[in-house]
Each structure stands twice: as C-alpha cells, then as structure tokens.
Design an enzyme around this catalytic site. Structure first.
Site, mmCIF file in Angstrom:
data_model
loop_
_atom_site.group_PDB
_atom_site.id
_atom_site.type_symbol
_atom_site.label_atom_id
_atom_site.label_comp_id
_atom_site.label_asym_id
_atom_site.label_seq_id
_atom_site.Cartn_x
_atom_site.Cartn_y
_atom_site.Cartn_z
ATOM 1 N N THR A 13 0.813 -1.221 0.000
ATOM 2 C CA THR A 13 0.000 0.000 0.000
ATOM 3 C C THR A 13 0.846 1.270 0.000
ATOM 4 O O THR A 13 0.308 2.365 -0.126
ATOM 5 C CB THR A 13 -0.910 0.026 1.251
ATOM 6 O OG1 THR A 13 -0.074 -0.261 2.388
ATOM 7 C CG2 THR A 13 -2.011 -1.012 1.172
ATOM 8 N N CYS A 150 18.092 4.390 -2.866
ATOM 9 C CA CYS A 150 17.618 5.067 -4.082
ATOM 10 C C CYS A 150 18.585 6.114 -4.634
ATOM 11 O O CYS A 150 18.577 6.390 -5.839
ATOM 12 C CB CYS A 150 16.245 5.678 -3.815
ATOM 13 S SG CYS A 150 16.077 6.412 -2.191
ATOM 14 N N ARG A 236 17.329 16.842 1.518
ATOM 15 C CA ARG A 236 15.942 16.651 1.031
ATOM 16 C C ARG A 236 15.503 17.973 0.406
ATOM 17 O O ARG A 236 15.640 19.027 1.039
ATOM 18 C CB ARG A 236 15.039 16.299 2.211
ATOM 19 C CG ARG A 236 13.628 15.961 1.810
ATOM 20 C CD ARG A 236 13.494 14.601 1.160
ATOM 21 N NE ARG A 236 13.665 13.515 2.117
ATOM 22 C CZ ARG A 236 13.895 12.243 1.755
ATOM 23 N NH1 ARG A 236 14.015 11.912 0.484
ATOM 24 N NH2 ARG A 236 14.038 11.314 2.677
ATOM 25 N N HIS A 243 15.823 11.710 -7.649
ATOM 26 C CA HIS A 243 16.967 12.073 -6.803
ATOM 27 C C HIS A 243 18.121 12.516 -7.705
ATOM 28 O O HIS A 243 18.493 11.830 -8.661
ATOM 29 C CB HIS A 243 17.441 10.865 -5.985
ATOM 30 C CG HIS A 243 16.528 10.480 -4.850
ATOM 31 N ND1 HIS A 243 15.424 11.201 -4.471
ATOM 32 C CD2 HIS A 243 16.598 9.422 -3.993
ATOM 33 C CE1 HIS A 243 14.832 10.604 -3.443
ATOM 34 N NE2 HIS A 243 15.527 9.519 -3.142
HETATM 35 P P1 NAP Z 1 5.608 3.931 2.881
HETATM 36 O O1 NAP Z 1 4.966 4.723 1.802
HETATM 37 O O2 NAP Z 1 5.575 4.458 4.269
HETATM 38 O O3 NAP Z 1 4.948 2.448 2.866
HETATM 39 C C1 NAP Z 1 5.228 1.511 3.876
HETATM 40 C C2 NAP Z 1 4.507 0.195 3.596
HETATM 41 O O4 NAP Z 1 4.826 -0.727 4.628
HETATM 42 C C3 NAP Z 1 2.987 0.316 3.582
HETATM 43 O O5 NAP Z 1 2.456 -0.671 2.732
HETATM 44 C C4 NAP Z 1 2.628 -0.004 5.035
HETATM 45 O O6 NAP Z 1 1.328 -0.547 5.171
HETATM 46 C C5 NAP Z 1 3.636 -1.079 5.351
HETATM 47 N N1 NAP Z 1 3.923 -1.114 6.788
HETATM 48 C C6 NAP Z 1 4.213 -0.070 7.604
HETATM 49 N N2 NAP Z 1 4.392 -0.493 8.877
HETATM 50 C C7 NAP Z 1 4.183 -1.839 8.866
HETATM 51 C C8 NAP Z 1 4.187 -2.842 9.870
HETATM 52 N N3 NAP Z 1 4.447 -2.556 11.145
HETATM 53 N N4 NAP Z 1 3.932 -4.109 9.491
HETATM 54 C C9 NAP Z 1 3.668 -4.418 8.206
HETATM 55 N N5 NAP Z 1 3.634 -3.507 7.201
HETATM 56 C C10 NAP Z 1 3.886 -2.223 7.537
HETATM 57 O O7 NAP Z 1 7.147 3.670 2.568
HETATM 58 P P2 NAP Z 1 7.912 3.526 1.148
HETATM 59 O O8 NAP Z 1 8.454 4.816 0.730
HETATM 60 O O9 NAP Z 1 7.054 2.746 0.230
HETATM 61 O O10 NAP Z 1 9.174 2.666 1.579
HETATM 62 C C11 NAP Z 1 9.103 1.272 1.820
HETATM 63 C C12 NAP Z 1 10.504 0.713 1.957
HETATM 64 O O11 NAP Z 1 11.222 0.969 0.749
HETATM 65 C C13 NAP Z 1 11.324 1.344 3.087
HETATM 66 O O12 NAP Z 1 12.151 0.358 3.629
HETATM 67 C C14 NAP Z 1 12.150 2.395 2.349
HETATM 68 O O13 NAP Z 1 13.344 2.688 3.026
HETATM 69 C C15 NAP Z 1 12.428 1.680 1.036
HETATM 70 N N6 NAP Z 1 12.714 2.562 -0.106
HETATM 71 C C16 NAP Z 1 11.903 3.616 -0.397
HETATM 72 C C17 NAP Z 1 12.209 4.399 -1.521
HETATM 73 C C18 NAP Z 1 11.369 5.585 -1.919
HETATM 74 O O14 NAP Z 1 11.780 6.305 -2.858
HETATM 75 N N7 NAP Z 1 10.234 5.851 -1.275
HETATM 76 C C19 NAP Z 1 13.279 4.090 -2.322
HETATM 77 C C20 NAP Z 1 14.084 2.985 -2.000
HETATM 78 C C21 NAP Z 1 13.780 2.234 -0.883
HETATM 79 P P3 NAP Z 1 0.046 0.339 5.662
HETATM 80 O O15 NAP Z 1 -0.399 1.140 4.473
HETATM 81 O O16 NAP Z 1 -0.932 -0.704 6.030
HETATM 82 O O17 NAP Z 1 0.513 1.192 6.798
#
Ligand code: NAP
Length: 350
Positions: A13, A150, A236, A243
């Site tokens: 999500t 990233c 940021r 990026h």
């Molecule tokens: P995000 O938008 O905050 O999404 C987090 C996801 O993890 C959501 O599906 C959330 O579900 C779920 N989640 C949160 N807490 C949880 C828990 N306690 N148990 C199970 N599921 C949980 O974050 P994001 O940006 O997509 O990043 C996700 C990962 O990718 C992170 O590790 C981040 O460091 C990495 N990442 C991100 C980027 C980027 O550009 N954003 C790039 C490279 C790597 P709900 O909706 O149900 O809360």
C-alpha cells in the site's frame, strides 16, 4: 506461452508498493497473486486499504485482493518487499526460511556479508552469494537479494563504467533527494515548502557503504569492497520524484573528457544483452545541454530506468565532475527490484 511466476508484494500500500503494483501490470513473467501491509490494512480489500497516489486508476486486477499480513505462507512463488526497515528485518528472514525468495528494496539486509546488493548492469556476479547465503543460513529454496538505496543506485550506475575503465580512487557526492523518498506522507509540507533539509537519517552512511559494496568484487564467500574513498552529503529538496546528485571523481588513470563521456554513453551490460523486460536500452544517458538533468524533465527517461548524466566537466580539485539523476521509486526502488528478479529468472535462480 511460458508460465508466469506468482508474486507477492510486502508493503503493497506504500509509495514503493504502489509502484510495484503499477510496474507489474502486463509484465510478461510476473503476475501479482498476494498483497500484504500493516495491520491497519489487513483484512480490507486493496481498494479499501490503499489510497492510490499514482497517475491513473488503481489497476482493476488488484482492487479486490484482500490485504494480508507480511508473514508466510502467502499464495505466491516469491515476494517483492517494500516494508519499512524495522519490519523488513524479521519478515524477510521469515519468508526466506519458509522457502520464498525475497527480492527486497528495504535496507535491513543490504549490508549482510552473504546478501547480494544487486544492480544488474553493475555487479550481476554478486548473485554468487545466494549459494553462500543458503549454506550459511540453512535456507532451502529461499534467499534474500536486495537493491541499493535510491540515491546510491543512480550514483553507482554512473560510477560503474568509469571505475571499470579508468579506476576511481575518490568520489564526493552531494545529493538533492525528492520528497517521495521519505514514503507517504513523508516530510511535512511546512518543513518541505520553500526549504532544503540537510539531513536524511542514515542516508549518508548508506550511500558511502553501499557504493563500496556495489563496486566491490566477489572474493570467495563475501564481497571485497572497492578500494576508493567515498564522501556523501544528503539533502531533502522540494521535488516530488527524482533524486539528483552532484558527483566529483578522482581517477587512477588519466582519461580525456571525450573518453569519460563515451564510457558513460556507450555503457551497456548483461540486462541489455539478455534483453530483460525492464532493462532500458541506455542505462546511462549523457546530456550536453548545460541546464540538464532536471527532475521534472529527465526522471522518466528509459521509463524511469535510465540514469541521466549532465554537467560533465573537468574539475579543478578532482579529475571530473557531473550531475546524475535517477527516478527514486522506479530505478531507485520498485523498478530496480523487478529488474533484479528478471535477472534472477534469466540466471535460473528463481
Ligand atoms: P511507505 O509509503 O511508508 O509504505 C510503507 C509500507 O509498509 C505500507 O504498505 C505499510 O502498510 C507497510 N507497513 C508499515 N508499517 C508496517 C508494519 N508494522 N507491518 C507491516 N507492514 C507495515 O514507505 P515507502 O516509501 O514505500 O518505503 C518502503 C521501503 O522501501 C522502506 O524500507 C524504504 O526505506 C524503502 N525505499 C523507499 C524508496 C522511496 O523512494 N520511497 C526508495 C528505496 C527504498 P500500511 O499502508 O498498512 O501502513
């Protein structure tokens, strides 16, 4: 028609999870069969649990999927993980132990000595660690493969052809990172607007350490870090996606500006040779215009999978300098993991 692999998405999500869902629509090798997220979302349909924040509608294929817990068993052949680091740590190990390959985008396991940190164009030979990992940890069919941070991925895709041809001894990078890199809702608008924030927790350490591992060599059962010094400062900035990094490099062999440019623009590697579905024709695009790359204009190059390099010039302190830009949720996250999975299929590891 070849059989498709059935895939689960952990963190489906979130910002990256939605990119996985989007990029996997119509994929020739992978079809989504399971979605998982936090207990806030579990038991709801994906349409109920997820506020779709990408252009266009949520794909019909996933709307009625019931969101599950990110724990085995899930009805799939392998999982893509985009869980927050603290959750990914245990959940990914649980899946690998239960026999599922985990293609992760989270940071928890990236620096594990027996975990491949993979960019298919840069270090496909690091896949050799999968066998080491299985042996070390007693995994049977399961394993964990990660993609880099990233910012690190965009920087390293530009460094790799230069390191291969001329050797890099030192590298200084200053990043300007998009808001979507912080997930959703990410940085508060009152902090982001009219502002630059010179701190992203853990980011400078990740860029420095991951660059050395990515450009390192397989040495027996582990990776020997590349022998260079890397210094990173991460900021940021008020940009939605993309990026950017200002990069200065010192080389071990002398090279002309034309040679540097040619090394970057002619760079192709295994994913291009294998014609992997998500591989861009040009992993690095060099632009001559003096005001490029720009996030809005260049982040979608190569369907978001190419890194755009510009401002390539001789440097008065280091040897050369340039600016590199990559799409953080595509080449920096979901697209990177999908390309990793495509390479693993081609190498018969999935
Ligand atoms: P995000 O938008 O905050 O999404 C987090 C996801 O993890 C959501 O599906 C959330 O579900 C779920 N989640 C949160 N807490 C949880 C828990 N306690 N148990 C199970 N599921 C949980 O974050 P994001 O940006 O997509 O990043 C996700 C990962 O990718 C992170 O590790 C981040 O460091 C990495 N990442 C991100 C980027 C980027 O550009 N954003 C790039 C490279 C790597 P709900 O909706 O149900 O809360």
């Amino acid at each position: 028609m070849t059989k498709k692999f059935r895939v689960g998405i952990l963190g489906a999500t979130g910002v990256v999870g939605q990119r996985f869902v989007q990029l996997l629509q119509g994929h020739p090798q992978f079809e989504i069969t399971a979605l998982a997220a936090s207990d806030r979302s579990q038991g709801k349909t994906y349409a109920e649990a997820c506020t779709w924040r990408l252009p266009g509608d949520m794909p019909d294929q996933v709307r009625e999927f019931v969101v599950q817990a990110p724990a085995p068993p899930l009805d799939c052949d392998f999982v893509f993980s985009s869980l927050p680091g603290e959750v990914a740590n245990t959940a990914e190990l649980d899946f690998a132990r239960a026999g599922y390959p985990v293609i992760s985008n989270s940071s928890s396991h990236r620096m594990g000595a027996d975990i491949p940190l993979l960019i298919p164009e840069v270090n496909p030979d690091h896949i050799a660690l999968i066998d080491v990992q299985r042996k070390n940890r007693g995994f049977d069919r399961g394993f964990i493969v990660t993609n880099p941070n990233c910012s690190a991925i965009a920087i390293v895709m530009a460094l790799a052809p230069l390191h291969a041809q001329f050797g890099i001894t030192a590298c200084v990078v200053t990043t300007m990172q998009a808001l979507s890199g912080a997930g959703y809702p990410g940085v508060a608008s009152l902090d982001a607007t009219d502002n630059v924030i010179p701190f992203i927790g853990g980011e400078e350490e990740k860029v420095e350490a991951e660059t050395l591992k990515l450009l390192g060599r397989v040495n027996g059962a582990s990776i020997e870090d590349a022998k260079m010094s890397v210094s990173a400062q991460c900021n940021r900035v008020n940009v939605t996606d993309g990026h950017m990094a200002s990069v200065r490099v010192k080389l071990s062999q002398s090279a002309s500006l034309d040679q540097i440019k040619s090394a970057l623009s002619s760079f192709t590697a295994k994913p291009q040779q294998l014609k992997l579905h998500s591989a861009p024709a040009n992993p690095v695009i060099v632009r001559d215009q003096n005001d490029r790359p720009q996030p809005r204009l260049d982040r979608d190059a190569g369907n978001g999978m190419s890194v755009t390099v510009g401002r390539l010039l001789a440097d008065k302190v280091f040897d050369y300098r340039f600016v590199a830009l990559g799409h953080n949720t595509i080449r920096g996250a979901a697209g990177a993991a999908i390309l990793n999975a495509e390479l693993l299929v081609a190498m018969e590891k999935l």
